[in-house]
Design an enzyme around this catalytic site. Structure first.
Site, mmCIF file in Angstrom:
data_model
loop_
_atom_site.group_PDB
_atom_site.id
_atom_site.type_symbol
_atom_site.label_atom_id
_atom_site.label_comp_id
_atom_site.label_asym_id
_atom_site.label_seq_id
_atom_site.Cartn_x
_atom_site.Cartn_y
_atom_site.Cartn_z
ATOM 1 N N PRO A 2 0.696 -1.170 0.034
ATOM 2 C CA PRO A 2 0.033 -0.057 0.013
ATOM 3 C C PRO A 2 0.858 1.114 -0.145
ATOM 4 O O PRO A 2 1.766 1.433 0.950
ATOM 5 C CB PRO A 2 -0.663 -0.097 1.267
ATOM 6 C CG PRO A 2 -0.078 -1.258 2.059
ATOM 7 C CD PRO A 2 1.000 -1.758 1.336
ATOM 8 N N GLU A 3 0.596 1.964 -0.732
ATOM 9 C CA GLU A 3 0.768 3.603 -0.867
ATOM 10 C C GLU A 3 -0.343 4.153 -0.541
ATOM 11 O O GLU A 3 -1.329 3.532 -0.219
ATOM 12 C CB GLU A 3 1.602 4.031 -2.136
ATOM 13 C CG GLU A 3 2.851 3.163 -2.529
ATOM 14 C CD GLU A 3 3.742 3.912 -3.751
ATOM 15 O OE1 GLU A 3 3.566 5.208 -3.657
ATOM 16 O OE2 GLU A 3 4.149 3.124 -4.474
#
Length: 270
Positions: A2-3
């Site tokens: 995840p960004e």
DNA sequence: CTAAGGACCTGTCGGC
DNA sequence: TGCCGACAGGTCCTTA
């Protein structure tokens, strides 16, 4: 995985299921994440009503009256809303069971994620020194110029530093630098202010578009509602080393910067 | 203070 | 088919 866009997609996916719900039970199956899950977390959360689910950088804050559970997904973490009682797999660490009969399940194979507690009147040390949100007004060209002043490290490392600005990970750092036409290896302090203004705009634009698309699908990422993101189709450089630049056709180069894969176009990025 | 590298984990993929 | 090394979305911590 995840960004910022993936974390925001997760937040939006789980928030409607959590908000207003009372937490009936916290089941900690595997407490060992990056830091151990606090032993008293269950006691703090059980019986409390979820007031809201917020995001700060890549942290999710599940807020109750007494404070908030801080959730970080690390490299491989994901959350899902499932019916209570769904059998747990090998990497399912925690279930947050709700009165609705559903639960929030945290899965994290690599265990770089974290689940911590922050009291209502405190700011957790991990959050205290974070830079501004990239989509906020506080992150503007003038701010980025100030951050770059005198810095000899690469511009890519700088925009990925969460003390400068939160939420810009390896994928979107590559993409933003491509959009701004800046060579990722350039020393931050040696880039003209006007070009840094372009970079500021590029970071905002790439993140905003990725959020609209529900994040980037990479391997096993799915948002809170189980739907995959669609941003991967729009990546210009990340994961495309050796392929032609979408702008000019030059073969994209790959180098390693700060141990991270970095892809750029030597013709378009100076 | 800055910058660079190691560390923490597991799963997957490519090459031999 | 099987094994081994390289690599993957993050970021804190140590070292120089």
């Amino acid at each position: 995985m995840p960004e910022l866009p993936e974390v925001e997609t997760s937040r939006a996916g789980i928030a409607p299921h959590l908000q207003g719900q009372s937490i009936s039970r916290l089941v900690v199956r595997r407490p060992r994440l990056r830091w151990p899950i606090p032993a008293d977390l269950a006691a703090r959360l059980e019986g409390q009503r979820v007031l809201a689910v917020h995001r700060r950088g890549k942290y999710l804050l599940i807020e109750v009256a007494a404070g908030a559970a801080l959730l970080h997904l690390g490299m491989s973490g994901s959350v899902r809303i499932l019916p209570r009682g769904t059998p747990a797999g090998k990497h399912d660490h925690v279930d947050l069971e709700l009165e609705s009969g559903q639960m929030l399940r945290l899965t994290d194979p690599r265990r770089f994620g974290a689940l911590l507690w922050q009291g209502a009147d405190e700011v957790h040390p991990l959050l205290a020194s974070l830079g501004p949100e990239p989509l906020s007004e506080a992150f503007d060209a003038e701010y980025l110029v100030r951050c770059c002043k005198g810095r000899r490290g690469t511009i890519k490392a700088l925009i990925m530093d969460s003390h400068v600005v939160v939420g810009v990970g390896n994928i979107y750092a590559n993409e933003a630098l491509y959009l701004a036409g800046i060579d990722p290896r350039r020393a931050a302090g040696r880039i003209a202010a006007q070009r840094l203004a372009c970079l500021t705009a590029a970071i905002k634009s790439v993140l905003a578009r990725a959020i609209e698309q529900g994040g980037t699908t990479l391997r096993d990422f799915v948002g809170g509602d189980g739907k995959p993101g669609y941003f991967a189709q729009q990546l210009n450089v990340y994961g495309r080393a050796g392929a032609p630049c979408p702008g000019c056709g030059t073969i994209l180069q790959e180098v390693r910067l700060a141990q991270r894969s970095t892809v750029y176009c030597k013709a378009c990025q100076k």
